[in-house]
Motif scaffolding. Structure first.
Motif, mmCIF file in Angstrom:
data_model
loop_
_atom_site.group_PDB
_atom_site.id
_atom_site.type_symbol
_atom_site.label_atom_id
_atom_site.label_comp_id
_atom_site.label_asym_id
_atom_site.label_seq_id
_atom_site.Cartn_x
_atom_site.Cartn_y
_atom_site.Cartn_z
ATOM 1 N N ALA A 233 0.783 -1.080 -0.025
ATOM 2 C CA ALA A 233 0.072 0.029 -0.116
ATOM 3 C C ALA A 233 0.749 1.170 0.188
ATOM 4 O O ALA A 233 0.654 2.098 -0.790
ATOM 5 C CB ALA A 233 -1.034 0.033 1.211
ATOM 6 N N GLU A 234 1.837 1.275 0.789
ATOM 7 C CA GLU A 234 2.853 2.359 0.805
ATOM 8 C C GLU A 234 3.472 2.469 -0.484
ATOM 9 O O GLU A 234 3.643 3.727 -1.219
ATOM 10 C CB GLU A 234 4.027 2.323 2.036
ATOM 11 C CG GLU A 234 4.960 3.381 2.113
ATOM 12 C CD GLU A 234 5.951 3.190 3.038
ATOM 13 O OE1 GLU A 234 6.879 3.707 3.259
ATOM 14 O OE2 GLU A 234 5.685 1.930 4.191
ATOM 15 N N GLU A 235 3.980 1.454 -1.126
ATOM 16 C CA GLU A 235 4.560 1.667 -2.391
ATOM 17 C C GLU A 235 3.682 1.905 -3.595
ATOM 18 O O GLU A 235 3.902 3.016 -4.412
ATOM 19 C CB GLU A 235 5.291 0.383 -2.792
ATOM 20 C CG GLU A 235 5.730 0.234 -4.166
ATOM 21 C CD GLU A 235 6.942 1.195 -4.499
ATOM 22 O OE1 GLU A 235 7.267 1.511 -5.494
ATOM 23 O OE2 GLU A 235 7.619 1.941 -3.273
ATOM 24 N N ILE A 236 2.339 1.770 -3.595
ATOM 25 C CA ILE A 236 1.438 1.938 -4.538
ATOM 26 C C ILE A 236 1.207 3.511 -4.412
ATOM 27 O O ILE A 236 1.023 4.319 -5.282
ATOM 28 C CB ILE A 236 0.046 1.073 -4.238
ATOM 29 C CG1 ILE A 236 0.403 -0.197 -4.915
ATOM 30 C CG2 ILE A 236 -1.174 1.884 -5.120
ATOM 31 C CD1 ILE A 236 -0.646 -1.026 -4.446
ATOM 32 N N GLN A 237 0.834 3.891 -3.227
ATOM 33 C CA GLN A 237 0.810 5.478 -3.029
ATOM 34 C C GLN A 237 2.076 6.332 -3.378
ATOM 35 O O GLN A 237 1.931 7.356 -4.261
ATOM 36 C CB GLN A 237 0.530 5.825 -1.328
ATOM 37 C CG GLN A 237 -0.797 5.188 -0.747
ATOM 38 C CD GLN A 237 -0.982 5.250 0.512
ATOM 39 O OE1 GLN A 237 -1.538 6.441 0.722
ATOM 40 N NE2 GLN A 237 -0.648 4.569 1.197
#
Length: 268
Positions: A233-237
């Protein structure tokens, strides 16, 4: 402009019907936006009837990821796309590209004439134009294009609603970032990211089976995400903030693993 996240799942029909239908229901219940089918004749049922079945079963959007334009005449692809758009109440998205590596050999095996590379983009343009004619003023079937070279990107800037960039094996993040930024400087459309590897697992139909996850991590490839949902999730954001990708497409094998990511980010 920052677009809200949406998530698609490439879900080939690789098992028995009850198992696949149960998978489709889980994908819908997990908050994914779109169920997508690859275009691999003889290895699975045809995309059209398969997607119509999924759309009748759930409220998911459905689409092709992506039709290989050399496999069909332009009018046939357009007719099928318009028909699916009508039958799903506007929930169909036409994904189209010039064909995966090795498409020439596949055409020969099927007794079909090879379509030279310079003619494939002409066929994509003809397909989209025929689709717009069939849709008429009352409908707009979204078109997603898989592109790489400058001519394909130029056509997508004219006709596509969504664009995904074909990534070459072990391609570093910086090159795809450049393609995305250059494209957005011409036209601000939805950018989709094709994620074929999560952790150490490679999604069928989305990457060659000999894809090396370690090599992808070594070059900080955009084709891979961490298996940990919080890290993913952090990387997608980060990828939306830094590059502009808001539509993320996974393989069905990852749908359950990444369901917490979808629950957290979809629509935000």
């Amino acid at each position: 402009m920052t677009r809200p996240f949406r998530f698609g799942v490439v879900a080939p029909f690789g098992t028995d019907l009850p198992t696949w239908l149960a998978q489709v229901r889980r994908i819908a219940d997990s908050g994914y936006s779109t169920l997508l089918m690859p275009d691999f004749p003889r290895l699975q049922p045809a995309p059209g009837p398969t997607l119509a079945t999924a759309a009748a079963l759930t409220d998911l959007r459905v689409g092709t990821w992506v039709y290989a334009c050399p496999l069909r005449p332009a009018w046939m692809t357009a007719w099928e796309a318009h028909s699916l758009s009508e039958l799903t109440g506007g929930r169909f998205e036409l994904g189209i590209g010039t064909g995966r590596p090795g498409i020439e050999e596949e055409l020969r095996e099927k007794g079909m004439p090879a379509v030279p590379p310079n003619e494939r983009l002409v066929r994509v343009r003809e397909t989209v134009q025929a689709l717009r004619d069939l849709d008429g003023p009352g409908r707009h079937t979204p078109v997603a294009m898989a592109v790489r070279g400058p001519k394909a990107r130029a056509l997508a800037a004219e006709v596509a609603d969504t664009v995904t960039f074909v990534q070459v094996p072990d391609e570093p993040r910086g090159e795809v970032t450049r393609l995305a930024r250059d494209f957005h400087a011409v036209r601000d459309v939805e950018l989709a990211l094709h994620v074929s590897v999560v952790g150490d697992r490679v999604a069928p139909f989305m990457a060659p089976p000999d894809t090396d996850p370690a090599a992808l991590r070594a070059v900080d490839s955009l084709a891979i995400l961490p298996a940990d949902p919080a890290a993913a999730a952090e990387e997608i954001q980060r990828r939306r903030e830094e590059i502009g990708f808001s539509y993320i497409v996974f393989g069905a094998d990852f749908a359950d693993t990444l369901a917490p990511v979808v629950a957290e980010l979809a629509g935000r």
